[in-house]
Design a protein around this motif. Structure first.
Motif, PDB file in Angstrom:
ATOM      1  N   THR A  97       0.850  -1.257   0.075  1.00 51.37           N
ATOM      2  CA  THR A  97       0.088   0.055   0.026  1.00 51.37           C
ATOM      3  C   THR A  97       1.090   1.236  -0.024  1.00 51.37           C
ATOM      4  OG1 THR A  97       0.014   0.053   2.392  1.00 51.37           O
ATOM      5  CG2 THR A  97      -1.843  -1.219   1.290  1.00 51.37           C
ATOM      6  N   ALA A  98       0.147   2.532  -0.354  1.00 49.00           N
ATOM      7  CA  ALA A  98       0.998   3.685  -0.292  1.00 49.00           C
ATOM      8  C   ALA A  98       1.542   3.777   1.101  1.00 49.00           C
ATOM      9  CB  ALA A  98       0.323   4.896  -0.509  1.00 49.00           C
ATOM     10  N   ALA A  99       1.060   3.531   2.083  1.00 48.76           N
ATOM     11  CA  ALA A  99       1.451   3.866   3.749  1.00 48.76           C
ATOM     12  C   ALA A  99       2.610   2.868   3.674  1.00 48.76           C
ATOM     13  CB  ALA A  99       0.177   3.537   4.607  1.00 48.76           C
ATOM     14  N   ASN A 100       2.586   1.554   3.397  1.00 50.59           N
ATOM     15  CA  ASN A 100       3.571   0.630   3.552  1.00 50.59           C
ATOM     16  C   ASN A 100       4.779   0.938   2.836  1.00 50.59           C
ATOM     17  OD1 ASN A 100       2.585  -0.600   5.922  1.00 50.59           O
ATOM     18  ND2 ASN A 100       1.404  -1.971   4.627  1.00 50.59           N
ATOM     19  N   SER A 101       4.491   1.509   1.511  1.00 52.97           N
ATOM     20  CA  SER A 101       5.714   1.739   0.557  1.00 52.97           C
ATOM     21  C   SER A 101       6.384   2.879   1.143  1.00 52.97           C
ATOM     22  CB  SER A 101       4.878   1.751  -0.831  1.00 52.97           C
ATOM     23  OG  SER A 101       4.418   0.811  -1.621  1.00 52.97           O
ATOM     24  N   ALA A 102       5.642   3.765   1.551  1.00 61.49           N
ATOM     25  CA  ALA A 102       6.317   5.011   2.156  1.00 61.49           C
ATOM     26  C   ALA A 102       7.202   4.798   3.409  1.00 61.49           C
ATOM     27  CB  ALA A 102       5.387   5.954   2.502  1.00 61.49           C
ATOM     28  N   SER A 103       6.444   3.811   4.138  1.00 57.90           N
ATOM     29  CA  SER A 103       7.248   3.399   5.362  1.00 57.90           C
ATOM     30  C   SER A 103       8.413   2.389   5.165  1.00 57.90           C
ATOM     31  CB  SER A 103       6.222   2.369   6.142  1.00 57.90           C
ATOM     32  OG  SER A 103       7.006   1.768   7.280  1.00 57.90           O
TER      33      SER A 103
ATOM     34  N   VAL B  51      12.125  12.149   6.677  1.00 61.55           N
ATOM     35  CA  VAL B  51      11.061  13.039   6.312  1.00 61.55           C
ATOM     36  C   VAL B  51      10.788  12.691   4.777  1.00 61.55           C
ATOM     37  CG1 VAL B  51      11.319  15.704   5.625  1.00 61.55           C
ATOM     38  CG2 VAL B  51      12.303  14.861   7.705  1.00 61.55           C
ATOM     39  N   VAL B  52      11.443  12.181   4.000  1.00 62.13           N
ATOM     40  CA  VAL B  52      11.307  12.090   2.524  1.00 62.13           C
ATOM     41  C   VAL B  52      10.119  10.943   2.347  1.00 62.13           C
ATOM     42  CG1 VAL B  52      11.906  11.069   0.262  1.00 62.13           C
ATOM     43  CG2 VAL B  52      13.247  12.948   1.542  1.00 62.13           C
ATOM     44  N   GLY B  53      10.135   9.940   3.403  1.00 66.44           N
ATOM     45  CA  GLY B  53       9.098   8.709   3.431  1.00 66.44           C
ATOM     46  C   GLY B  53       8.045   9.262   3.624  1.00 66.44           C
ATOM     47  N   ILE B  54       7.897  10.169   4.957  1.00 66.26           N
ATOM     48  CA  ILE B  54       6.449  10.803   5.382  1.00 66.26           C
ATOM     49  C   ILE B  54       5.941  11.414   4.175  1.00 66.26           C
ATOM     50  CG2 ILE B  54       5.372  12.296   6.852  1.00 66.26           C
ATOM     51  CD1 ILE B  54       7.536  11.337   8.864  1.00 66.26           C
ATOM     52  N   LEU B  55       6.741  12.448   3.411  1.00 63.39           N
ATOM     53  CA  LEU B  55       6.273  13.439   2.496  1.00 63.39           C
ATOM     54  C   LEU B  55       5.980  12.718   1.122  1.00 63.39           C
ATOM     55  CD1 LEU B  55       9.030  16.127   2.503  1.00 63.39           C
ATOM     56  CD2 LEU B  55       6.544  16.574   3.115  1.00 63.39           C
ATOM     57  N   LEU B  56       6.498  11.598   0.995  1.00 65.97           N
ATOM     58  CA  LEU B  56       6.111  10.558  -0.292  1.00 65.97           C
ATOM     59  C   LEU B  56       4.620  10.029   0.174  1.00 65.97           C
ATOM     60  CD1 LEU B  56       9.374   8.390  -0.809  1.00 65.97           C
ATOM     61  CD2 LEU B  56       7.962   9.927  -2.660  1.00 65.97           C
TER      62      LEU B  56
ATOM     63  N   THR C 271      -1.223  10.363  -0.841  1.00 68.13           N
ATOM     64  CA  THR C 271      -2.817  10.207  -0.178  1.00 68.13           C
ATOM     65  C   THR C 271      -3.333  11.729   0.052  1.00 68.13           C
ATOM     66  OG1 THR C 271      -1.741  10.369   2.213  1.00 68.13           O
ATOM     67  CG2 THR C 271      -2.076   8.228   1.072  1.00 68.13           C
ATOM     68  N   GLY C 272      -2.447  12.791   0.058  1.00 64.65           N
ATOM     69  CA  GLY C 272      -2.958  14.018   0.394  1.00 64.65           C
ATOM     70  C   GLY C 272      -3.366  14.284   1.863  1.00 64.65           C
TER      71      GLY C 272
ATOM     72  N   LYS D 279      -0.120   6.777  10.296  1.00 67.69           N
ATOM     73  CA  LYS D 279      -0.921   5.725  11.386  1.00 67.69           C
ATOM     74  C   LYS D 279      -1.515   4.580  10.434  1.00 67.69           C
ATOM     75  CE  LYS D 279      -1.138   9.053  14.348  1.00 67.69           C
ATOM     76  NZ  LYS D 279      -0.273   8.831  15.513  1.00 67.69           N
ATOM     77  N   GLU D 280      -1.601   4.710   9.188  1.00 65.27           N
ATOM     78  CA  GLU D 280      -1.948   3.433   8.348  1.00 65.27           C
ATOM     79  C   GLU D 280      -0.789   2.540   8.066  1.00 65.27           C
ATOM     80  OE1 GLU D 280      -2.386   6.459   7.515  1.00 65.27           O
ATOM     81  OE2 GLU D 280      -4.660   6.871   7.614  1.00 65.27           O
ATOM     82  N   ALA D 281       0.518   2.802   8.268  1.00 64.81           N
ATOM     83  CA  ALA D 281       1.629   2.105   7.794  1.00 64.81           C
ATOM     84  C   ALA D 281       1.649   0.740   9.018  1.00 64.81           C
ATOM     85  CB  ALA D 281       2.623   2.762   7.931  1.00 64.81           C
ATOM     86  N   ASP D 282       1.780  -0.271   8.714  1.00 66.41           N
ATOM     87  CA  ASP D 282       2.376  -1.501   9.289  1.00 66.41           C
ATOM     88  C   ASP D 282       3.579  -1.499   9.790  1.00 66.41           C
ATOM     89  OD1 ASP D 282       2.670  -3.965  10.793  1.00 66.41           O
ATOM     90  OD2 ASP D 282       1.663  -5.266   9.154  1.00 66.41           O
TER      91      ASP D 282
END
Length: 313
Positions: free
Chosen positions: A85-91, A135-140, A145-146, A275-278
Motif C-alpha cells: 500500500t502507499a502507507a507501507n511503501s512510504a514506510s 522526512v522524505v518517506g513521510i512526504l511521499l 494520499t493528500g 498511522k496506516e502503516a504496518d
C-alpha cells in the motif's frame, strides 16, 4: 571466523528459534541502546575534535543526498513490484533510506579489527542518512494520499527521536571536550564498546528470531526485496565513497549504512506520522532479514568488493 560479536547475534537467534526463555529485560535493553548510541556519537565527536573544516561540506551534502535519493528510488519499486500500500511503501522506503545503528556499530568494529583507516567524520553518516530519509518517506506518503501531519510535526518526530538525540549529543560532547577533557568518562564508553555491542546483538538476535519463527512465507515478495535491496543499495554507498576519495574504512561503513535499514529511529517516527502503516512489516524486513544478511555475510562481501576496486583503480 566471523568477528566474535557476530556470534552473540547468532546465539540470540538460535535461542529464540529454540524457544528458550532467554531474553534481555526491556530496562536492560534500553540501557544498552542508550550506551551504544552515546558511545558511537562520542567516538565520532572525539575523532572530529580539531578536525572540522569546510572541506567536509561536499561529503556532508553527498551523504544527505543519499538519504533523500534512496527513499525516492525505493518507493515506486515497493509500490509496483512488491505491491504494498502507499502507507507501507512510504514506510519501507523511509526505513531503508534511513540506516541501522547496529549495522553501523558492526561495520566500525569490522573496520577496526581489520585495521582499516576511518575518517574522523564517519560517525556523522548515520545521523546524516537518518533524518532526510524519514522526512522524505513521510512526504511521499502525504503526496500519495493528500493527508497529513504538518512539516513542523514531521521534523519534530525526526529530530527528537532517541537515536538522533543520543548520537548527535554524543558527537557534540566529544567534539567540544576532546580526548583530554573527556578522559574520565571515555574509558566507560570506549573501553566497553565491543562488550556493549555483543550484548546489544544478543538482544537483536532474540528479536530477529521472533520474526522468523514461524517464517512468514506469505510475504515472499517483501522477503525478496529485503534480500536483494541491500546489495543494490550498497553500490550507491561504494560509488559515493570512491567519488569522495574516502579512506577504505569509511567507504566500507558508508556502504554498510546505505545497505542497511533502520529499526530504531525510523519505526518510532513513522508510527507517529503514518498511522496506516504496518510498522511491524518494516521491522520484519529490516531486522528479521536485512540486518542478519548484512552482519553475517554482507559486510565481508562489501569489503572484498571495495578492496578489489581499490586494487584496480
Amino acid at each position: 571466523m566471523p568477528d566474535i560479536v557476530i556470534m552473540f547475534f547468532l546465539l540470540g537467534v538460535l535461542a529464540g528459534v529454540a524457544k528458550s526463555d532467554l531474553k534481555v529485560p526491556k530496562a536492560a535493553y534500553d540501557t544498552l541502546s542508550i550506551l551504544l548510541m552515546l558511545t558511537l556519537g562520542l567516538k565520532g565527536g572525539l575523532a572530529l575534535h580539531g578536525n572540522v573544516n569546510w572541506q567536509l561540506l561536499p561529503e556532508v551534502i553527498t551523504v544527505i543526498l543519499l538519504g533523500v535519493a534512496i527513499p525516492l528510488l525505493l518507493y515506486p519499486i515497493l509500490r509496483q513490484f512488491v505491491q504494498l500500500t502507499a502507507a507501507n511503501s512510504a514506510s519501507l522506503a523511509a526505513h531503508y533510506g534511513s540506516a541501522s545503528a547496529g549495522t553501523f556499530a558492526v561495520a566500525i568494529a569490522f573496520a577496526e579489527v581489520n585495521h582499516l583507516p576511518i575518517a574522523p567524520q564517519t560517525t556523522l553518516y548515520l545521523v546524516l542518512l537518518e533524518l532526510p530519509a524519514i522526512v522524505v518517506g513521510i512526504l511521499l506518503y502525504k503526496k500519495a494520499t493528500g493527508s497529513g501531519s504538518s512539516m513542523k510535526g514531521i521534523w519534530h518526530e525526526a529530530l527528537t527521536s532517541r537515536g538522533v538525540v543520543l548520537l548527535t549529543g554524543g558527537v557534540i560532547i566529544g567534539y567540544l571536550y576532546g580526548p583530554d577533557a573527556s578522559k574520565d568518562v571515555a574509558p566507560l564508553f570506549l573501553g566497553a564498546f565491543k562488550a556493549l555491542l555483543a550484548l546489544f546483538l544478543l538482544e537483536m538476535g532474540v528479536c530477529a528470531s521472533q520474526h522468523l519463527n514461524p517464517f512468514p512465507w506469505q510475504h515472499w515478495k517483501l522477503i525478496g526485496f529485503a534480500l536483494l535491496a541491500p546489495f543494490a543499495l550498497a553500490l550507491t554507498g561504494t560509488a559515493a565513497g570512491f567519488a569522495l576519495d574516502l579512506p577504505i574504512g569509511s567507504t566500507l561503513i558508508l556502504t554498510a549504512l546505505t545497505a542497511s535499514a533502520s529499526y530504531i529511529a525510523a519505526p518510532a517516527a513513522i508510527k507517529a506520522a503514518i498511522k496506516e502503516a504496518d510498522v511491524g512489516l518494516a521491522i520484519f524486513a529490516a531486522l528479521g532479514v536485512t540486518f542478519p544478511l548484512n552482519v553475517l555475510i554482507g559486510i565481508p562481501i562489501y569489503y572484498h568488493i571495495i578492496e578489489m576496486i581499490s586494487r584496480v583503480s
